[in-house]
Scaffold this motif. Structure first.
Motif, PDB file in Angstrom:
ATOM      1  N   ALA A 206       0.818  -1.207   0.000  1.00 47.14           N
ATOM      2  CA  ALA A 206       0.000   0.000   0.000  1.00 47.14           C
ATOM      3  C   ALA A 206       0.854   1.261   0.000  1.00 47.14           C
ATOM      4  N   PRO A 207       1.196   1.789  -1.178  1.00 47.33           N
ATOM      5  CA  PRO A 207       1.929   3.057  -1.258  1.00 47.33           C
ATOM      6  C   PRO A 207       1.009   4.250  -1.053  1.00 47.33           C
ATOM      7  N   ASN A 208       1.623   5.422  -0.916  1.00 48.03           N
ATOM      8  CA  ASN A 208       0.900   6.681  -1.061  1.00 48.03           C
ATOM      9  C   ASN A 208       0.447   6.851  -2.496  1.00 48.03           C
ATOM     10  N   ARG A 209      -0.695   7.529  -2.670  1.00 47.26           N
ATOM     11  CA  ARG A 209      -1.097   7.932  -4.007  1.00 47.26           C
ATOM     12  C   ARG A 209      -0.062   8.898  -4.589  1.00 47.26           C
ATOM     13  N   GLY A 210       0.267   8.709  -5.869  1.00 51.25           N
ATOM     14  CA  GLY A 210       1.163   9.626  -6.554  1.00 51.25           C
ATOM     15  C   GLY A 210       2.609   9.162  -6.541  1.00 51.25           C
ATOM     16  N   GLY A 211       3.458   9.991  -7.124  1.00 51.66           N
ATOM     17  CA  GLY A 211       4.868   9.636  -7.257  1.00 51.66           C
ATOM     18  C   GLY A 211       5.631   9.714  -5.962  1.00 51.66           C
ATOM     19  N   ASP A 212       5.372  10.761  -5.161  1.00 52.88           N
ATOM     20  CA  ASP A 212       6.029  10.958  -3.882  1.00 52.88           C
ATOM     21  C   ASP A 212       7.546  10.907  -4.056  1.00 52.88           C
ATOM     22  N   ALA A 213       8.269  10.187  -3.193  1.00 53.49           N
ATOM     23  CA  ALA A 213       9.735  10.182  -3.272  1.00 53.49           C
ATOM     24  C   ALA A 213      10.267   9.279  -4.370  1.00 53.49           C
ATOM     25  N   ILE A 214       9.480   8.281  -4.746  1.00 55.45           N
ATOM     26  CA  ILE A 214       9.891   7.308  -5.755  1.00 55.45           C
ATOM     27  C   ILE A 214       8.627   6.707  -6.355  1.00 55.45           C
ATOM     28  N   ALA A 215       8.663   6.360  -7.625  1.00 58.12           N
ATOM     29  CA  ALA A 215       7.515   5.682  -8.231  1.00 58.12           C
ATOM     30  C   ALA A 215       7.286   4.361  -7.495  1.00 58.12           C
ATOM     31  N   TRP A 216       6.076   4.159  -6.987  1.00 56.50           N
ATOM     32  CA  TRP A 216       5.847   2.978  -6.153  1.00 56.50           C
ATOM     33  C   TRP A 216       5.981   1.673  -6.926  1.00 56.50           C
ATOM     34  N   THR A 217       5.837   1.721  -8.244  1.00 52.44           N
ATOM     35  CA  THR A 217       6.032   0.506  -9.027  1.00 52.44           C
ATOM     36  C   THR A 217       7.472  -0.011  -8.928  1.00 52.44           C
TER      37      THR A 217
END
Length: 348
Positions: A206-217
């Motif tokens: 469960a990442p944060n929505r959006g890119g944030d610090a790194i692309a969650w993919t």
């Protein structure tokens, strides 16, 4: 979102479509009778109300406020301060286990940190060292102990939200300092917990929505060690409107598409209001999105500034949440609620 707030807080789609959110049930259990009870196909509604035993007690109050809607997703967090707490030391787990076992169709959702000192502002270089240690298996025993604790308490089917919001900047269990070893570490943890006899755990990425610090993919550790693709999604930038939150890079649509491509259910372990204030259109849109995409569960973060029941600063949003999720809701129900002050029935 910071867990520190949780510790201190203690605290439209069609009518038919949104109505699916209050039917309860889960695919592996038999239906039960009565208002708000499950027919085996519904989305599990939940809320984060308090990390400990008071959270269990408040589930009943929120359910009453919603006219008897069954809250089937019980959601809490293990403190990330010490390894002993990550191993399941908090006594409140007993209360949550009793709540889970009271009905066969309930889900117990437990956020589990991957490293101690999880909110201590540990610098990137040290985080990378700790992640590499985890990837070598140095912390496996802590997670085996947690799995044994859950089995012993009678909740071997817990949904484990492991290393949540890993794409962010803050937690010691963040991914950015060493993505490849972070993925190896996740795999070690899952292998350690699955090695415990009697467990039927499910692991929620469960990442944060959006890119944030790194692309969650870039942090995704593999289909064999992930059961659910979740997302924490608050009403805040990036994304000035709900449509922006859907279409932004690594936003809500990306989560749905990614989960479908990988054959996974979705979830929303954390959602709620935030920087855009009392925003009923966000609440309506989020519940419409949930009704359309049918996650395994969703859990609103219900303390200020995010919440609608324990937080009095969002009255318009509270009204919409109550209208759309109340049992027996319909045109007559909605009209009567429109004529009530949204504070009525707050009995926590």
């Amino acid at each position: 979102m910071s867990r520190r707030g949780r510790w201190l807080a203690g605290a439209c789609a069609s009518t038919v479509a949104v109505g699916l959110l209050v039917t309860g049930g889960s695919p592996a259990t038999a239906p039960q009778e009565g208002p708000g009870r499950g027919a085996g196909t519904g989305v599990a509604v939940g809320a984060y109300l308090h990390y400990g035993s008071p959270g269990v007690d408040r589930m009943q109050g929120l359910s009453r406020w919603l006219g008897g809607t069954e809250l089937r997703a019980g959601h809490t967090y293990l403190p990330g301060d010490t390894w002993s707490n990550i191993e399941g030391a908090p006594d409140s787990l007993r209360s949550w286990a009793r709540w889970r076992k009271a009905r066969a169709d309930r889900l117990f959702v437990l956020n589990v940190p991957m490293l101690e000192h999880n909110e201590a502002g540990v610098p990137d270089a040290r985080v990378a060292e700790l992640i590499r240690s985890g990837a070598r298996g140095e912390y496996d025993d802590h997670f085996r102990r947690l799995a044994r604790r859950l089995v012993t308490l009678g909740v071997p089917d817990t949904v484990v939200v492991l290393g949540w919001e890993m794409n962010g900047f803050n937690y010691t269990h963040r991914c950015r300092p060493d993505p490849e070893n972070w993925k190896r570490y996740w795999r070690r943890i899952v292998a350690a917990m699955r090695s415990v006899g009697g467990q039927r755990l499910r692991f929620d990425f469960a990442p944060n929505r959006g890119g944030d610090a790194i692309a969650w993919t870039r942090c995704y550790p593999g289909d064999d060690v992930v059961d659910i693709v979740g997302m924490d999604s608050y009403d805040q930038p990036p994304g000035d409107t709900f449509d922006d939150q859907v279409t932004q890079p690594y936003g809500l649509q990306k989560q749905v598409d990614f989960a479908k491509a990988h054959g996974k259910r979705i979830s929303y372990p954390e959602w709620g209001l935030f920087r855009n204030g009392d925003n009923p259109e966000y609440v309506r849109s989020m519940l419409d999105w949930i009704a359309e995409h049918r996650p395994l569960y969703h859990s609103i973060t219900d303390y200020c500034p995010h919440g609608v029941w324990q937080c009095d600063q969002n009255p318009r949003s509270a009204r919409v949440f109550r209208q759309l999720l109340s049992t027996g809701r319909g045109r007559d129900r909605t009209s009567s609620l429109d004529n009530q002050d949204n504070q009525d029935g707050r009995d926590h």
